[in-house]
Design a protein around this motif. Sequence first.
Motif, PDB file in Angstrom:
ATOM      1  N   ASP A  47       0.820  -1.215   0.000  1.00  0.00           N
ATOM      2  CA  ASP A  47       0.000   0.000   0.000  1.00  0.00           C
ATOM      3  C   ASP A  47       0.853   1.263   0.000  1.00  0.00           C
ATOM      4  OD1 ASP A  47      -2.364  -1.441  -0.056  1.00  0.00           O
ATOM      5  OD2 ASP A  47      -2.631  -1.379   2.121  1.00  0.00           O
ATOM      6  N   ASP A  48       1.884   1.285   0.828  1.00  0.00           N
ATOM      7  CA  ASP A  48       2.751   2.466   0.901  1.00  0.00           C
ATOM      8  C   ASP A  48       3.562   2.641  -0.382  1.00  0.00           C
ATOM      9  OD1 ASP A  48       1.775   3.123   3.383  1.00  0.00           O
ATOM     10  OD2 ASP A  48       3.431   2.184   4.481  1.00  0.00           O
ATOM     11  N   TYR A  49       3.994   1.533  -0.978  1.00  0.00           N
ATOM     12  CA  TYR A  49       4.705   1.603  -2.257  1.00  0.00           C
ATOM     13  C   TYR A  49       3.782   2.213  -3.316  1.00  0.00           C
ATOM     14  CZ  TYR A  49       6.917   0.114  -6.611  1.00  0.00           C
ATOM     15  OH  TYR A  49       7.466   0.083  -7.864  1.00  0.00           O
ATOM     16  N   ASN A  50       2.535   1.734  -3.350  1.00  0.00           N
ATOM     17  CA  ASN A  50       1.574   2.263  -4.317  1.00  0.00           C
ATOM     18  C   ASN A  50       1.329   3.755  -4.088  1.00  0.00           C
ATOM     19  OD1 ASN A  50       1.199  -0.122  -5.724  1.00  0.00           O
ATOM     20  ND2 ASN A  50      -0.446  -0.802  -4.395  1.00  0.00           N
ATOM     21  N   LYS A  51       1.244   4.181  -2.825  1.00  0.00           N
ATOM     22  CA  LYS A  51       1.060   5.598  -2.512  1.00  0.00           C
ATOM     23  C   LYS A  51       2.237   6.418  -3.016  1.00  0.00           C
ATOM     24  CE  LYS A  51      -1.553   4.898   1.736  1.00  0.00           C
ATOM     25  NZ  LYS A  51      -1.477   5.000   3.199  1.00  0.00           N
ATOM     26  N   LEU A  52       3.443   5.930  -2.770  1.00  0.00           N
ATOM     27  CA  LEU A  52       4.644   6.642  -3.193  1.00  0.00           C
ATOM     28  C   LEU A  52       4.666   6.830  -4.704  1.00  0.00           C
ATOM     29  CD1 LEU A  52       7.443   7.883  -2.747  1.00  0.00           C
ATOM     30  CD2 LEU A  52       8.370   5.553  -2.729  1.00  0.00           C
ATOM     31  N   VAL A  53       4.415   5.749  -5.432  1.00  0.00           N
ATOM     32  CA  VAL A  53       4.447   5.838  -6.895  1.00  0.00           C
ATOM     33  C   VAL A  53       3.301   6.715  -7.394  1.00  0.00           C
ATOM     34  CG1 VAL A  53       4.384   4.540  -9.052  1.00  0.00           C
ATOM     35  CG2 VAL A  53       5.639   3.628  -7.106  1.00  0.00           C
ATOM     36  N   GLN A  54       2.138   6.660  -6.742  1.00  0.00           N
ATOM     37  CA  GLN A  54       1.011   7.498  -7.149  1.00  0.00           C
ATOM     38  C   GLN A  54       1.314   8.973  -6.931  1.00  0.00           C
ATOM     39  OE1 GLN A  54      -2.032   6.334  -8.634  1.00  0.00           O
ATOM     40  NE2 GLN A  54      -1.877   8.504  -9.176  1.00  0.00           N
ATOM     41  N   ILE A  55       1.954   9.296  -5.810  1.00  0.00           N
ATOM     42  CA  ILE A  55       2.347  10.690  -5.556  1.00  0.00           C
ATOM     43  C   ILE A  55       3.265  11.189  -6.662  1.00  0.00           C
ATOM     44  CG2 ILE A  55       3.757  12.171  -4.047  1.00  0.00           C
ATOM     45  CD1 ILE A  55       2.639  10.463  -1.676  1.00  0.00           C
ATOM     46  N   LEU A  56       4.245  10.372  -7.012  1.00  0.00           N
ATOM     47  CA  LEU A  56       5.168  10.757  -8.081  1.00  0.00           C
ATOM     48  C   LEU A  56       4.427  10.905  -9.403  1.00  0.00           C
ATOM     49  CD1 LEU A  56       8.156   8.449  -7.131  1.00  0.00           C
ATOM     50  CD2 LEU A  56       8.040  10.938  -6.860  1.00  0.00           C
ATOM     51  N   PHE A 109       8.599  15.915  -2.210  1.00  0.00           N
ATOM     52  CA  PHE A 109       7.531  15.911  -1.214  1.00  0.00           C
ATOM     53  C   PHE A 109       7.253  17.321  -0.699  1.00  0.00           C
ATOM     54  CE2 PHE A 109       8.368  11.242  -0.244  1.00  0.00           C
ATOM     55  CZ  PHE A 109       7.326  10.838  -1.063  1.00  0.00           C
ATOM     56  N   PHE A 110       8.309  18.089  -0.436  1.00  0.00           N
ATOM     57  CA  PHE A 110       8.106  19.453   0.028  1.00  0.00           C
ATOM     58  C   PHE A 110       7.381  20.292  -1.015  1.00  0.00           C
ATOM     59  CE2 PHE A 110      11.227  19.204   3.561  1.00  0.00           C
ATOM     60  CZ  PHE A 110      10.399  19.728   4.529  1.00  0.00           C
ATOM     61  N   PHE A 111       7.749  20.120  -2.270  1.00  0.00           N
ATOM     62  CA  PHE A 111       7.085  20.871  -3.341  1.00  0.00           C
ATOM     63  C   PHE A 111       5.627  20.442  -3.452  1.00  0.00           C
ATOM     64  CE2 PHE A 111       5.752  21.351  -7.769  1.00  0.00           C
ATOM     65  CZ  PHE A 111       5.951  22.715  -7.934  1.00  0.00           C
ATOM     66  N   GLY A 112       5.379  19.149  -3.328  1.00  0.00           N
ATOM     67  CA  GLY A 112       4.030  18.616  -3.481  1.00  0.00           C
ATOM     68  C   GLY A 112       3.098  18.934  -2.341  1.00  0.00           C
ATOM     69  N   VAL A 113       3.635  19.118  -1.152  1.00  0.00           N
ATOM     70  CA  VAL A 113       2.804  19.395   0.011  1.00  0.00           C
ATOM     71  C   VAL A 113       2.144  20.768  -0.113  1.00  0.00           C
ATOM     72  CG1 VAL A 113       2.888  19.876   2.480  1.00  0.00           C
ATOM     73  CG2 VAL A 113       4.035  17.871   1.569  1.00  0.00           C
ATOM     74  N   GLY A 114       2.841  21.713  -0.683  1.00  0.00           N
ATOM     75  CA  GLY A 114       2.273  23.042  -0.840  1.00  0.00           C
ATOM     76  C   GLY A 114       2.253  23.811   0.463  1.00  0.00           C
ATOM     77  N   ASP A 115       1.254  24.649   0.609  1.00  0.00           N
ATOM     78  CA  ASP A 115       1.138  25.489   1.802  1.00  0.00           C
ATOM     79  C   ASP A 115       0.597  24.688   2.973  1.00  0.00           C
ATOM     80  OD1 ASP A 115       2.073  27.745   0.499  1.00  0.00           O
ATOM     81  OD2 ASP A 115       0.075  28.316  -0.181  1.00  0.00           O
ATOM     82  N   ILE A 116       1.248  24.847   4.105  1.00  0.00           N
ATOM     83  CA  ILE A 116       0.834  24.184   5.337  1.00  0.00           C
ATOM     84  C   ILE A 116       0.718  25.260   6.403  1.00  0.00           C
ATOM     85  CG2 ILE A 116       1.552  22.595   7.156  1.00  0.00           C
ATOM     86  CD1 ILE A 116       3.028  20.990   5.132  1.00  0.00           C
ATOM     87  N   ASP A 117      -0.328  25.184   7.190  1.00  0.00           N
ATOM     88  CA  ASP A 117      -0.457  26.102   8.321  1.00  0.00           C
ATOM     89  C   ASP A 117       0.530  25.679   9.394  1.00  0.00           C
ATOM     90  OD1 ASP A 117      -2.487  27.575   7.149  1.00  0.00           O
ATOM     91  OD2 ASP A 117      -4.060  26.295   7.987  1.00  0.00           O
ATOM     92  N   ILE A 118       1.475  26.548   9.678  1.00  0.00           N
ATOM     93  CA  ILE A 118       2.492  26.255  10.690  1.00  0.00           C
ATOM     94  C   ILE A 118       2.093  26.990  11.961  1.00  0.00           C
ATOM     95  CG2 ILE A 118       4.925  26.469  11.299  1.00  0.00           C
ATOM     96  CD1 ILE A 118       5.503  26.387   8.257  1.00  0.00           C
ATOM     97  N   HIS A 119       1.880  26.225  13.038  1.00  0.00           N
ATOM     98  CA  HIS A 119       1.418  26.786  14.299  1.00  0.00           C
ATOM     99  C   HIS A 119       2.550  27.019  15.290  1.00  0.00           C
ATOM    100  CE1 HIS A 119      -2.602  26.021  12.857  1.00  0.00           C
ATOM    101  NE2 HIS A 119      -2.239  24.787  12.581  1.00  0.00           N
ATOM    102  N   THR A 120       3.692  26.395  15.054  1.00  0.00           N
ATOM    103  CA  THR A 120       4.840  26.524  15.950  1.00  0.00           C
ATOM    104  C   THR A 120       6.071  26.837  15.123  1.00  0.00           C
ATOM    105  OG1 THR A 120       3.882  24.864  17.421  1.00  0.00           O
ATOM    106  CG2 THR A 120       6.223  25.314  17.683  1.00  0.00           C
TER     107      THR A 120
END
Length: 112
Positions: free
Chosen positions: A17-26, A80-91
């Motif tokens: 499942d995690d392998y499939n997620k990784l390849v799907q993200i790419l 991954f950092f590029f794909g995550v986009g904007d994240i609300d950072i609280h700390t």
Amino acid sequence: MAYSKRIPPIKIKLNVDDYNKLVQILDNMIDCGNEYYSSKCSKMKDKLLRYSVPLKEEDGTELVDMRFYNNEMVDLFMIFFFGVGDIDIHTNFYDVLVRVREKIKEDKTNNE
């Protein structure tokens, strides 16, 4: 020039499942609109589909063994950092890091 076989030093095993997620993200990021990341994602996806090794553990668990060179892990991290986009950072974790490092330095000085 003689051929030298070099095995990538970083080994990661993922469940199916995690392998499939990784390849799907790419795969999703190939069409991200950024030529640099699109190219990196395409190359990484092709590598994962070509060189990953499916394994079956003694208990029947199916895993995928992947090997990476250091620069490939850096690329994957940046993807991954590029794909995550904007994240609300609280700390402000940088400030936390600085305080922790100062405390470690202080403790080390006091223990000497």
